[in-house]
Design an enzyme around this catalytic site. Structure first.
Site, PDB file in Angstrom:
ATOM      1  N   ASP A 155     -28.355  91.255  17.569  1.00  0.00           N
ATOM      2  CA  ASP A 155     -27.803  92.574  17.309  1.00  0.00           C
ATOM      3  C   ASP A 155     -28.871  93.643  17.551  1.00  0.00           C
ATOM      4  O   ASP A 155     -30.029  93.485  17.161  1.00  0.00           O
ATOM      5  CB  ASP A 155     -27.315  92.635  15.859  1.00  0.00           C
ATOM      6  CG  ASP A 155     -26.613  93.927  15.522  1.00  0.00           C
ATOM      7  OD1 ASP A 155     -25.577  94.201  16.136  1.00  0.00           O
ATOM      8  OD2 ASP A 155     -27.104  94.649  14.636  1.00  0.00           O
ATOM      9  N   GLU A 194     -27.547  91.997  22.607  1.00  0.00           N
ATOM     10  CA  GLU A 194     -26.689  93.169  22.533  1.00  0.00           C
ATOM     11  C   GLU A 194     -27.626  94.350  22.772  1.00  0.00           C
ATOM     12  O   GLU A 194     -28.247  94.872  21.846  1.00  0.00           O
ATOM     13  CB  GLU A 194     -26.009  93.299  21.173  1.00  0.00           C
ATOM     14  CG  GLU A 194     -25.007  94.464  21.148  1.00  0.00           C
ATOM     15  CD  GLU A 194     -25.085  95.338  19.911  1.00  0.00           C
ATOM     16  OE1 GLU A 194     -24.142  96.120  19.688  1.00  0.00           O
ATOM     17  OE2 GLU A 194     -26.083  95.272  19.173  1.00  0.00           O
TER      18      GLU A 194
END
Length: 539
Positions: free
Chosen positions: A214, A273
């Site tokens: 993330d 990401e």
């Protein structure tokens, strides 16, 4: 460490399996409820593994299920080595990993390294310790500006709106690029590096096959934390000038993690990401000594227009190819409106979403499928206000992500369409009463359903593993369309116009989002449709 045992369809793919894998994103809260509390959990995922294996995907990416106060639905982690009771237990996680491997499915878990929860033991220690204590060096604390330090240390704004700084009663400010409950870690501190290496090893030893990272572009901030208004140490992300994203220092972190992943058997992977200002900058995250994949948000954000798709596909393939990495293709995820709705909604959006699926699954590289897109689910736009808790709505009430996170319909029966156990009155987000015909049960009985389109497309793709690495060659086609070949005799044609389009039939129809009319060697493609063709005389 868990022994990896894979079913037949994964045989032979233990090496570099990720280069052409289809990875299914499970948003755990909304996938399946196994314990009857109206919230999806690991037991629910485990019970639906046969569905995912039959669908034909190669791996499952699970959104965070770690201990969390849920200020950002699990992306605020309080304990990275345990499971939140909402989702089950550590024993449930072990059983899910083992069962997934038995079904030939790999497991990718979400790791959140940019920030922790404000209820993480480290942050609690830092707050209690006070200014100047080494415990605060694990996060980014600063004195404020102004006569009495009453102003934030700089002019940075949170992704969720408002200042990126919150002041404590002792006068110091801490940085949070997202919600105040998500304090940013200080990646200049060796303790942070050591802790995350330990966290990754913990889950790798349990048998997970990789990590989705993330905010992989956000851990390192520009030196000196300069104001956005007058900094020359900045990166451009879209139209935002930010000295806290896509800084070059993040790449040394990813190189260290790649070395760790490579030390384990079975090709464990890292997926970034990463939001970058260009495909060239994005390719830096997947250099041979860094991560294996990075999400291609440029493809996701492409409007429904042939020229735009061709340009993004060409640039994505070219830039990924420069570093020897596969491209990735994604249409939706838990942070954006579902592509059926983005493409116009209703029947038009459905037609375009089905065509986009065939386009995506025929491109070189790896594809990601967000749960429910195989059912043709639209964005839910009329959720009652009392259910909306997405912190992103603080920035813009119309920018919430709840509508793409509504639970999946498994059977044609209200009130919750098989998402939860019988007798449960409600789900954590309400489900539209019209979703019965979109359920898994209903669509399995309908040969031309979107679910069966995905199942057949994935079957064909799996049988043609070779074309995962075969180059793409464009063919001449009418304006507003795309046509290209992959392996011997395979052609994909896409009509992105609202009208019928005629072109030479490249062979027999393998699969179509809307059946073309073929007569006399000429194919008439329906509006907003895609067709896979096979030339039978191909060698």
């Amino acid at each position: 460490m868990t022994e990896l045992v894979y079913a037949d369809h994964a045989a032979g793919t233990a090496t570099r399996w990720w280069r052409d894998a289809v990875i299914y994103q499970v948003y755990v809260r909304s996938f399946a409820d196994g314990n009857g509390d109206g919230v999806g959990d690991l037991l629910g995922v485990r019970g639906r593994l046969p569905y995912l294996a039959d669908l034909g995907v190669d791996a499952i990416w699970l959104t965070p299920f770690f201990t969390s106060p849920m200020a950002d639905f699990g992306y605020d982690v309080a304990d990275y080595r345990d499971v939140d009771p909402i989702f089950g237990s550590l024993a449930d996680a072990r059983a899910l990993i083992d069962d997934a491997h038995g079904h030939g499915l790999r497991i990718i878990v979400d790791v959140v390294p940019n920030h922790t929860s404000d209820q993480h033991v480290w942050f609690a220690e830092a707050v209690a310790a006070g200014p100047g204590n080494p415990a605060r060096e694990r996060y980014i604390f600063r004195q404020g500006r102004g006569a009495t330090g009453e102003l934030p240390p700089n002019d940075w704004e949170s992704v969720f709106g408002g200042s990126a700084w919150t002041r404590l009663p002792d006068g110091e400010w801490y940085l949070h690029l997202f919600a105040p409950e998500q304090p940013d870690l200080n990646w200049e501190n060796p303790e942070v590096h050591a802790e995350f290496e330990s966290i990754l090893r913990f889950w790798l030893d349990l048998g997970v096959d990789g990590f989705r990272i993330d905010v992989a572009h956000g851990m390192v901030k520009a030196e000196g934390l300069p104001d956005i208004g007058h900094s020359d140490q900045i990166r451009m992300i879209g139209t935002d000038v930010v000295p806290f994203f896509d800084q070059d220092g993040v790449h040394e972190i990813h190189r260290a993690w790649r070395r760790l992943l490579d030390s384990y058997p079975g090709e464990r992977i890292g997926v970034a990401e990463a939001w970058a200002p260009s495909p060239q900058r994005l390719a830096n995250y997947v250099r041979p000594d860094e991560l294996h994949q990075a999400f291609n948000f440029h493809f996701l954000n492409t409007p429904w227009e042939a020229g735009g798709f061709r340009a993004v596909i060409e640039e994505s393939l070219a830039t990924a190819g420069l570093v020897g990495a596969p491209s990735t293709w994604v249409l939706s995820n838990h942070d954006v409106k579902r592509h059926l709705t983005r493409y116009g909604g209703g029947e038009v959006g459905l037609c375009r979403s089905r065509a986009a699926a065939l386009l995506t699954l025929s491109l070189p590289g790896s594809a990601y499928v967000y749960q429910g897109e195989e059912l043709g689910l639209p964005e839910v736009l009329d959720l009652p206000e009392e259910f909306l808790r997405d912190p992103q709505r603080l920035r813009n009430p119309d920018d919430g992500r709840d509508g793409c996170r509504v639970p999946l319909p498994w059977s044609d029966g209200e009130p919750h369409f098989g998402f939860s156990l019988p007798g449960v009155n409600g789900t954590w987000l309400p489900m539209p009463s019209s979703w019965g015909p979109l359920s898994v049960e209903s669509q399995l009985e309908e040969p031309l359903s979107t679910l069966n389109l995905y199942r057949e497309a994935l079957r064909i793709r799996r049988e043609r593993r070779a074309f995962g690495e075969m180059p793409l060659a464009w063919l001449d086609s009418p304006e507003g369309t795309l046509a290209f070949t992959r392996d011997a005799g395979f052609t994909c044609t896409v009509n992105l116009t609202g009208e019928d389009v005629e072109l030479p039939a490249p062979g027999r129809v393998l699969l179509a989002s809307a059946e073309p009319v073929v007569q006399g060697g000429v194919a008439r493609l329906a509006p907003d449709s895609a067709v896979w063709w096979q030339r039978d005389d191909a060698s």
